[in-house]
Design a protein around this motif. Structure first.
Motif, PDB file in Angstrom:
ATOM      1  N   TRP A 200      11.759  -0.009  -1.091  1.00 18.25           N
ATOM      2  CA  TRP A 200      12.762   1.025  -1.354  1.00 18.25           C
ATOM      3  C   TRP A 200      12.386   1.894  -2.543  1.00 18.25           C
ATOM      4  CZ3 TRP A 200      15.282   0.806  -6.168  1.00 18.25           C
ATOM      5  CH2 TRP A 200      15.068  -0.380  -6.899  1.00 18.25           C
ATOM      6  N   SER A 201      13.219   2.904  -2.768  1.00 16.40           N
ATOM      7  CA  SER A 201      13.138   3.768  -3.949  1.00 16.40           C
ATOM      8  C   SER A 201      14.458   4.498  -4.041  1.00 16.40           C
ATOM      9  CB  SER A 201      11.998   4.776  -3.793  1.00 16.40           C
ATOM     10  OG  SER A 201      11.959   5.637  -4.915  1.00 16.40           O
ATOM     11  N   ASP A 202      14.874   4.846  -5.273  1.00 16.98           N
ATOM     12  CA  ASP A 202      16.103   5.634  -5.408  1.00 16.98           C
ATOM     13  C   ASP A 202      15.960   6.684  -6.509  1.00 16.98           C
ATOM     14  OD1 ASP A 202      16.233   4.099  -7.710  1.00 16.98           O
ATOM     15  OD2 ASP A 202      17.945   2.890  -7.047  1.00 16.98           O
ATOM     16  N   GLY A 203      14.716   6.968  -6.906  1.00 15.52           N
ATOM     17  CA  GLY A 203      14.483   7.988  -7.930  1.00 15.52           C
ATOM     18  C   GLY A 203      14.873   7.550  -9.330  1.00 15.52           C
ATOM     19  N   GLY A 204      15.294   6.294  -9.472  1.00 15.23           N
ATOM     20  CA  GLY A 204      15.727   5.787 -10.777  1.00 15.23           C
ATOM     21  C   GLY A 204      14.547   5.408 -11.656  1.00 15.23           C
ATOM     22  N   GLU A 205      14.879   4.931 -12.849  1.00 16.21           N
ATOM     23  CA  GLU A 205      13.845   4.596 -13.810  1.00 16.21           C
ATOM     24  C   GLU A 205      12.961   3.436 -13.337  1.00 16.21           C
ATOM     25  OE1 GLU A 205      14.439   3.582 -18.173  1.00 16.21           O
ATOM     26  OE2 GLU A 205      15.684   5.368 -17.854  1.00 16.21           O
ATOM     27  N   TRP A 206      13.578   2.477 -12.640  1.00 12.44           N
ATOM     28  CA  TRP A 206      12.823   1.297 -12.195  1.00 12.44           C
ATOM     29  C   TRP A 206      11.846   1.655 -11.075  1.00 12.44           C
ATOM     30  CZ3 TRP A 206      12.186  -3.367 -14.300  1.00 12.44           C
ATOM     31  CH2 TRP A 206      11.678  -4.411 -13.512  1.00 12.44           C
ATOM     32  N   SER A 207      12.349   2.310 -10.042  1.00 13.80           N
ATOM     33  CA  SER A 207      11.487   2.590  -8.883  1.00 13.80           C
ATOM     34  C   SER A 207      10.589   3.792  -9.122  1.00 13.80           C
ATOM     35  CB  SER A 207      12.327   2.832  -7.622  1.00 13.80           C
ATOM     36  OG  SER A 207      12.995   4.068  -7.673  1.00 13.80           O
ATOM     37  N   GLY A 208      11.059   4.757  -9.924  1.00 10.17           N
ATOM     38  CA  GLY A 208      10.359   6.030 -10.028  1.00 10.17           C
ATOM     39  C   GLY A 208      10.694   6.903  -8.822  1.00 10.17           C
TER      40      GLY A 208
ATOM     41  N   VAL B 293       0.853  -1.196   0.000  1.00 13.19           N
ATOM     42  CA  VAL B 293       0.000   0.000   0.000  1.00 13.19           C
ATOM     43  C   VAL B 293       0.887   1.244   0.000  1.00 13.19           C
ATOM     44  CG1 VAL B 293      -1.890  -1.147   1.247  1.00 13.19           C
ATOM     45  CG2 VAL B 293      -0.143   0.105   2.536  1.00 13.19           C
ATOM     46  N   GLY B 294       0.332   2.359  -0.453  1.00 13.72           N
ATOM     47  CA  GLY B 294       1.082   3.610  -0.367  1.00 13.72           C
ATOM     48  C   GLY B 294       1.224   4.319  -1.694  1.00 13.72           C
ATOM     49  N   VAL B 295       2.034   5.362  -1.681  1.00 14.56           N
ATOM     50  CA  VAL B 295       2.137   6.257  -2.844  1.00 14.56           C
ATOM     51  C   VAL B 295       3.041   5.660  -3.920  1.00 14.56           C
ATOM     52  CG1 VAL B 295       1.793   8.250  -1.318  1.00 14.56           C
ATOM     53  CG2 VAL B 295       4.113   7.607  -2.012  1.00 14.56           C
ATOM     54  N   LYS B 296       3.042   6.285  -5.061  1.00 19.95           N
ATOM     55  CA  LYS B 296       3.870   5.840  -6.192  1.00 19.95           C
ATOM     56  C   LYS B 296       5.352   6.077  -5.917  1.00 19.95           C
ATOM     57  CE  LYS B 296       0.465   6.523  -9.882  1.00 19.95           C
ATOM     58  NZ  LYS B 296       0.458   5.102 -10.269  1.00 19.95           N
TER      59      LYS B 296
ATOM     60  N   ILE C 233      10.599 -11.153  -7.287  1.00 21.87           N
ATOM     61  CA  ILE C 233       9.209 -10.704  -7.417  1.00 21.87           C
ATOM     62  C   ILE C 233       9.235  -9.250  -6.991  1.00 21.87           C
ATOM     63  CG2 ILE C 233       6.836 -10.883  -6.595  1.00 21.87           C
ATOM     64  CD1 ILE C 233       7.391 -13.795  -5.849  1.00 21.87           C
ATOM     65  N   GLU C 234       8.887  -8.347  -7.900  1.00 18.63           N
ATOM     66  CA  GLU C 234       8.889  -6.932  -7.530  1.00 18.63           C
ATOM     67  C   GLU C 234       7.554  -6.282  -7.853  1.00 18.63           C
ATOM     68  OE1 GLU C 234      13.221  -5.021  -7.807  1.00 18.63           O
ATOM     69  OE2 GLU C 234      12.699  -6.158  -9.585  1.00 18.63           O
ATOM     70  N   ILE C 235       7.031  -5.619  -6.834  1.00 19.78           N
ATOM     71  CA  ILE C 235       5.798  -4.855  -6.986  1.00 19.78           C
ATOM     72  C   ILE C 235       6.186  -3.386  -6.993  1.00 19.78           C
ATOM     73  CG2 ILE C 235       3.633  -4.194  -5.860  1.00 19.78           C
ATOM     74  CD1 ILE C 235       3.546  -7.167  -4.820  1.00 19.78           C
ATOM     75  N   LEU C 236       5.887  -2.710  -8.109  1.00 26.49           N
ATOM     76  CA  LEU C 236       6.217  -1.294  -8.257  1.00 26.49           C
ATOM     77  C   LEU C 236       4.949  -0.484  -8.037  1.00 26.49           C
ATOM     78  CD1 LEU C 236       8.678  -2.710  -9.505  1.00 26.49           C
ATOM     79  CD2 LEU C 236       8.613  -1.051 -11.396  1.00 26.49           C
ATOM     80  N   THR C 237       4.991   0.436  -7.083  1.00 27.16           N
ATOM     81  CA  THR C 237       3.766   1.210  -6.825  1.00 27.16           C
ATOM     82  C   THR C 237       3.459   2.178  -7.973  1.00 27.16           C
ATOM     83  OG1 THR C 237       4.943   2.840  -5.453  1.00 27.16           O
ATOM     84  CG2 THR C 237       3.923   0.984  -4.312  1.00 27.16           C
ATOM     85  N   ASP C 238       4.415   2.379  -8.891  1.00 19.76           N
ATOM     86  CA  ASP C 238       4.142   3.127 -10.121  1.00 19.76           C
ATOM     87  C   ASP C 238       3.250   2.334 -11.081  1.00 19.76           C
ATOM     88  OD1 ASP C 238       5.429   5.501  -9.642  1.00 19.76           O
ATOM     89  OD2 ASP C 238       7.146   5.110 -10.958  1.00 19.76           O
ATOM     90  N   ASP C 239       3.274   1.003 -10.956  1.00 19.23           N
ATOM     91  CA  ASP C 239       2.541   0.140 -11.889  1.00 19.23           C
ATOM     92  C   ASP C 239       1.060   0.058 -11.524  1.00 19.23           C
ATOM     93  OD1 ASP C 239       4.673  -0.611 -13.505  1.00 19.23           O
ATOM     94  OD2 ASP C 239       5.120  -2.429 -12.359  1.00 19.23           O
ATOM     95  N   PRO C 240       0.238  -0.349 -12.514  1.00 17.06           N
ATOM     96  CA  PRO C 240      -1.161  -0.668 -12.165  1.00 17.06           C
ATOM     97  C   PRO C 240      -1.188  -1.789 -11.117  1.00 17.06           C
ATOM     98  CG  PRO C 240      -0.767  -0.857 -14.558  1.00 17.06           C
ATOM     99  CD  PRO C 240       0.551  -0.591 -13.928  1.00 17.06           C
ATOM    100  N   VAL C 241      -2.235  -1.848 -10.281  1.00 15.89           N
ATOM    101  CA  VAL C 241      -2.286  -2.868  -9.221  1.00 15.89           C
ATOM    102  C   VAL C 241      -2.394  -4.290  -9.775  1.00 15.89           C
ATOM    103  CG1 VAL C 241      -3.171  -1.421  -7.361  1.00 15.89           C
ATOM    104  CG2 VAL C 241      -4.778  -2.536  -8.936  1.00 15.89           C
ATOM    105  N   SER C 242      -2.673  -4.422 -11.067  1.00 16.79           N
ATOM    106  CA  SER C 242      -2.797  -5.755 -11.648  1.00 16.79           C
ATOM    107  C   SER C 242      -1.485  -6.225 -12.283  1.00 16.79           C
ATOM    108  CB  SER C 242      -3.896  -5.749 -12.703  1.00 16.79           C
ATOM    109  OG  SER C 242      -3.582  -4.779 -13.679  1.00 16.79           O
ATOM    110  N   MET C 243      -0.398  -5.461 -12.122  1.00 17.02           N
ATOM    111  CA  MET C 243       0.877  -5.841 -12.749  1.00 17.02           C
ATOM    112  C   MET C 243       1.959  -6.126 -11.712  1.00 17.02           C
ATOM    113  SD  MET C 243       3.468  -3.678 -15.193  1.00 17.02           S
ATOM    114  CE  MET C 243       2.520  -3.671 -16.697  1.00 17.02           C
TER     115      MET C 243
END
Ligand SMILES: *[C@@H]1O[C@H](CO)[C@@H](O)[C@H](O)[C@H]1NC(C)=O
Ligand SMILES: *[C@@H]1O[C@H](CO)[C@@H](O)[C@H](O)[C@H]1NC(C)=O
Ligand SMILES: *[C@@H]1O[C@H](CO)[C@@H](O)[C@H](O)[C@H]1NC(C)=O
Ligand SMILES: *[C@@H]1O[C@H](CO)[C@@H](O)[C@H](O)[C@H]1NC(C)=O
Ligand SMILES: *[C@@H]1O[C@H](CO)[C@@H](O)[C@H](O)[C@H]1NC(C)=O
Ligand SMILES: *[C@@H]1O[C@H](CO)[C@@H](O)[C@H](O)[C@H]1NC(C)=O
Ligand SMILES: *[C@@H]1O[C@H](CO)[C@@H](O)[C@H](O)[C@H]1NC(C)=O
Ligand SMILES: *[C@@H]1O[C@H](CO)[C@@H](O)[C@H](O)[C@H]1NC(C)=O
Ligand SMILES: *[C@@H]1O[C@H](CO)[C@@H](O)[C@H](O)[C@H]1NC(C)=O
Length: 384
Positions: free
Chosen positions: A279-287, A176-179, A197-207
């Protein structure tokens, strides 16, 4: 099975209070009668020697013990030297024997513009408020990531058993949480022996992203076959069981017992450990996460079915080159009493699927399924 003192102390913290369905226990190897475990992957049975289950659903001893969310770090707390808020549980000797809460960080770079610092302050237990009580669980482990003015405070927990060599790893979780955040559950030896297995909060919840590393080549270009990203999945912001099956020649990913991806590209070949992070690092993967934002990875339980190779601290020696109490190998009992971990009454409680004729004089349990197991068993025995 004789449990060391830390486990008994741990069991105390898992003491339950009335009103909740399943008893809380530290179930490291909750199957003394099983001599091996069978997992069906892509229609084929695989056999494993070990089983572990960690249950975070009944950690509280009273109502409201963990309902107040621990504060996030502030702008000046950027060294990762905070404590976990739950010293009694998440810094107990039993916990520390199995898990390591990380405090490393990494500087910002051109590609990853936001400095990242893991902090134990982001690893804690949360409890449902009475008003939001859900019947099948009460507490859960949380890994949080928070965006401060000039850094990202993140969370990582590593399993101390770093000699997994093929495994079926499962986590019941939601995000849960922000992008701009990544929730990871993965095997790790190095950047070229890693299955994610990576869940990106930038992605749609179905991806969800299912990747065998490396996913980028030496020139920095993406390797398309490294990552499968199905986008028709049940929402990751509600509770589901996520699973990686790491087999010798192929990786498989499951969601609630349904195969959702498989890959033969760069299947890890080194003894590895299980890691979870947020995590996040502002990169292309995490956003990029917005300053002041946060996201959480909630975990009800973790289950590992696995074989090992080499010392428990892994081939590289890991960060603690010693035998870790409680992680020693148990005797190889062959594969006489075959247990299954799927389709059982209670997750984490393996059930006997089949007793081999060479076993303890027991009678095989007759079902179409046990025939499948029997065939597989013979195959497995021939391989030993
Ligand atoms: C749970 O604990 C209670 C009280 O200690 C006990 O009576 C009950 O049998 C336990 N249930 C299970 C499923 O272990
Ligand atoms: C293990 O086997 C013994 C003897 O058959 C039985 O009494 C016991 O309930 C079993 N334990 C589990 C956890 O299945
Ligand atoms: C692997 O995935 C492909 C593509 O979805 C599918 O056609 C195939 O049946 C899967 N293989 C196995 C062994 O499950
Ligand atoms: C796990 O180890 C057992 C015993 O060596 C072996 O029979 C089995 O095939 C191994 N499982 C996998 C998935 O490699
Ligand atoms: C429970 O309620 C309190 C007070 O309303 C709130 O501060 C806290 O964040 C809630 N905790 C959870 C886990 O929902
Ligand atoms: C951050 O928190 C620490 C520990 O509570 C406190 O000592 C410090 O003054 C705080 N700094 C800021 C900028 O709020
Ligand atoms: C656990 O406690 C020790 C002191 O006993 C402390 O040094 C360490 O930082 C604590 N770890 C965490 C993750 O809180
Ligand atoms: C695993 O690590 C070894 C040694 O570092 C390396 O040669 C290999 O390419 C890595 N990846 C795989 C999938 O074997
Ligand atoms: C994230 O923000 C930084 C600083 O504002 C910027 O340099 C970077 O390009 C952004 N990254 C993405 C993926 O948008």
């Amino acid at each position: 099975m004789i449990f060391p003192a830390p486990v008994l102390i741990f069991a105390f913290f898992f003491h339950i209070y009335p009103g909740f369905a399943q008893n809380a226990t530290l179930l490291k190897d909750n199957s003394p009668n099983c001599s091996c475990y069978v997992v069906e992957t892509g229609g084929t049975p695989s056999y494993f020697q070990y089983h572990r289950f960690w249950d975070f659903r009944n950690v509280a001893t009273t109502k409201n013990e963990y309902t107040v969310t621990p504060p996030a770090v502030n702008n000046s707390q950027d060294a990762g030297n905070e404590l976990t808020p739950d010293q009694a549980f998440l810094n107990s000797s039993a916990w520390n024997a199995d898990w390591g809460i990380q405090d490393w960080g990494k500087p910002s770079t051109n590609d990853f513009p936001v400095r990242m610092q893991n902090s134990p302050a982001n690893v804690y237990i949360q409890q449902n408020n009475v008003s939001s009580y859900a019947s099948d669980y009460d507490t859960y482990l949380t890994l949080r990531t928070v965006r401060l003015d000039d850094f990202q405070s993140s969370a990582e927990v590593e399993n101390e058993q770093k000699n997994l060599m093929h495994a079926s790893l499962r986590v019941k979780a939601r995000v849960v949480g922000v992008k701009g955040a990544v929730a990871g559950f993965f095997t790790f030896y190095d950047d070229n022996n890693e299955s994610d297995i990576e869940i990106l909060t930038d992605d749609p919840v179905s991806m969800i992203r299912y990747t065998n590393q490396p996913s980028v080549d030496n020139s920095g270009n993406a390797i398309p076959q490294s990552s499968l990203n199905p986008s028709n999945l049940p929402s990751w912001d509600t509770w589901h069981t996520h699973r990686i099956d790491w087999l010798p020649k192929q990786s498989f990913w499951y969601l609630d017992s349904v195969e959702v991806a498989n890959n033969t590209y760069s299947v890890p070949r080194k003894p590895s450990g299980l890691v979870m992070n947020m995590w996040s690092d502002g990169g292309e993967w995490s956003g990029n996460m917005t300053v002041g934002g946060s996201a959480e990875y909630h975990i009800q339980w973790i289950e590992m079915v696995f074989n090992t190779s080499g010392p428990v601290y892994g081939p590289g020696g890991g960060n603690r080159k010693r035998e870790v109490a409680g992680l020693e190998k148990r005797k190889n009992n062959g594969c006489k009493i075959v247990c299954r971990v799927d389709g059982v009454k209670n997750n984490g409680f393996p059930e006997v699927a089949h007793v081999s004729a060479a076993g303890l004089g027991s009678v095989p349990i007759l079902s179409p399924w046990s025939l499948v197991v029997a065939v597989g068993l013979v195959t497995a025995m021939m391989e030993v």
